[in-house]
Design an enzyme around this catalytic site. Structure first.
Site, mmCIF file in Angstrom:
data_model
loop_
_atom_site.group_PDB
_atom_site.id
_atom_site.type_symbol
_atom_site.label_atom_id
_atom_site.label_comp_id
_atom_site.label_asym_id
_atom_site.label_seq_id
_atom_site.Cartn_x
_atom_site.Cartn_y
_atom_site.Cartn_z
ATOM 1 N N LYS A 124 52.521 38.833 26.120
ATOM 2 C CA LYS A 124 52.448 40.049 26.164
ATOM 3 C C LYS A 124 52.906 41.007 24.831
ATOM 4 C CE LYS A 124 52.865 40.830 31.302
ATOM 5 N NZ LYS A 124 53.596 41.384 32.325
ATOM 6 N N LYS A 207 41.659 33.615 35.211
ATOM 7 C CA LYS A 207 42.194 33.853 36.353
ATOM 8 C C LYS A 207 42.069 35.338 36.957
ATOM 9 C CE LYS A 207 46.810 33.736 37.168
ATOM 10 N NZ LYS A 207 48.154 33.487 37.411
ATOM 11 N N LYS A 210 44.584 41.802 37.966
ATOM 12 C CA LYS A 210 44.484 43.176 38.079
ATOM 13 C C LYS A 210 44.293 43.711 36.793
ATOM 14 C CE LYS A 210 48.299 43.062 41.293
ATOM 15 N NZ LYS A 210 49.666 43.053 41.708
#
Length: 344
Positions: A124, A207, A210
């Site tokens: 991230k 994968k 969201k």
């Protein structure tokens, strides 16, 4: 630690704990098939604790009203998916202040190098730049360790991608026990052998998430029947026409077969045989019908729960009270061990 360390599963009746962030308006099919249906099974034989980690959600910026809505929506989907608040302890993380209190202790036990090696922080912070990443993003694995250790669970149901976090939790538990005396149970990761790994319908190399680049690749539990059918029928497939499970050369079809198998409980080989000589379109049409029928009751039940937010909040408050009974006892022991004065 070797793989052999995790060979045993907790005995029936042992405590387990897990949770999923309220980071979207809906859980998706990957959350449902990869985690939620396994949680539902664990509550049959274990003392199960399931929570909504809203404190983790704010490691990235959130709109407050949107976050409140998402917490309730996540809770409603837990219950609609089969979590029974009378059988399991279901609660919101921020309703139990002991999480933050033990989180600080865990942060003080963790080395900078150890924290910087955590994969999710590296991923991230690489996307948004280390200088603009919040300190909470760096320290949240320590809060996650506290989430787990507060409840002294025997096992933590997680996906393969969360295994590193359980390893850190185990290391911190052992470190605390060595330094201050036996306090924490060292938990085992519980990775389901039959856990379905669900990929994006538009990008089967990634994968289902969201944060997907296209909403059409993500099948949400709260999607309408029409949306579910449309997303499956427009799913990316592969060259050729043969319906065969081959993730390397046929990732799109393989993903559809995995979803079909997970929703019906039928082996992939049996589904392959049924569709031998048939076209991709046949598979998609049938799978769309199966998904609609399977997910409709979950959506309807979740919407019913969301229509009465006061009742939903009452269920979560009751769960938090149960959770605090356990968490406060653990924290009191930890505070005594580290040398804090008792509050009078």
């Amino acid at each position: 630690m070797t793989e052999g360390t995790h060979s045993s599963q907790p005995a029936a009746g042992a405590r387990v704990l897990s949770g999923m962030q309220p980071s979207g308006d809906s859980l998706h099919l990957g959350n449902y098939l990869g985690a939620l249906i396994h949680w539902v099974r664990t509550q049959e034989t274990y003392d199960a604790f399931f929570f909504i980690p809203d404190m983790h959600a704010i490691t990235v910026p959130q709109d407050p009203e949107e976050l409140r809505t998402r917490i309730r929506r996540t809770a409603a989907q837990y219950i609609a998916g089969g979590i029974d608040p009378d059988r399991s302890t279901l609660f919101v993380q921020s309703h139990v202040p002991e999480h933050a209190q033990l989180g600080w202790i865990m942060t003080c036990l963790t080395g900078m190098g150890e924290a910087s090696r955590m994969a999710q922080f590296k991923d991230k912070s690489a996307k948004q730049g280390v200088d603009s990443a919040g300190v909470g993003l760096f320290t949240y694995p320590m809060l996650q360790a506290a989430d787990i250790l507060l409840y002294q669970p025997h096992g933590v149901p997680v996906g393969e991608d969360q295994k590193q976090h359980v390893e850190l939790t185990r290391n911190l538990a052992q470190r605390f026990n060595h330094r201050f005396g036996e306090t924490f149970r060292v938990p085992e990761p519980m990775i389901p052998a039959d856990g379905a790994r669900i990929y994006d319908l538009q990008n089967p190399g990634a994968k289902m998430s969201k944060s997907a680049s296209s909403p059409n690749g993500v099948l949400n539990l709260l999607d309408t029947d029409k949306q579910i059918a449309k997303k499956i029928k427009s799913a990316v497939t592969d060259d050729g026409t043969e319906i065969r499970f081959d993730p390397e050369t046929k990732p799109g079809v393989s993903n559809l077969l995995t979803i079909y198998s997970a929703l019906t409980g039928r082996p992939v080989a049996e589904i392959e045989a049924e569709y031998q000589g048939r076209m991709y379109g046949h598979l998609k049409v049938d799978l769309a019908d199966i998904a609609v029928e399977r997910l409709r009751p979950v959506r309807d039940r979740a919407e019913q729960l969301l229509d009465d937010p006061a009742e939903l909040d009452a269920l979560l408050s009751k769960g938090a009270a149960k959770a605090r009974q356990v968490a406060s006892a653990t924290l009191a022991e930890v505070y005594e061990k580290v040398g804090f004065l008792p509050a009078h």
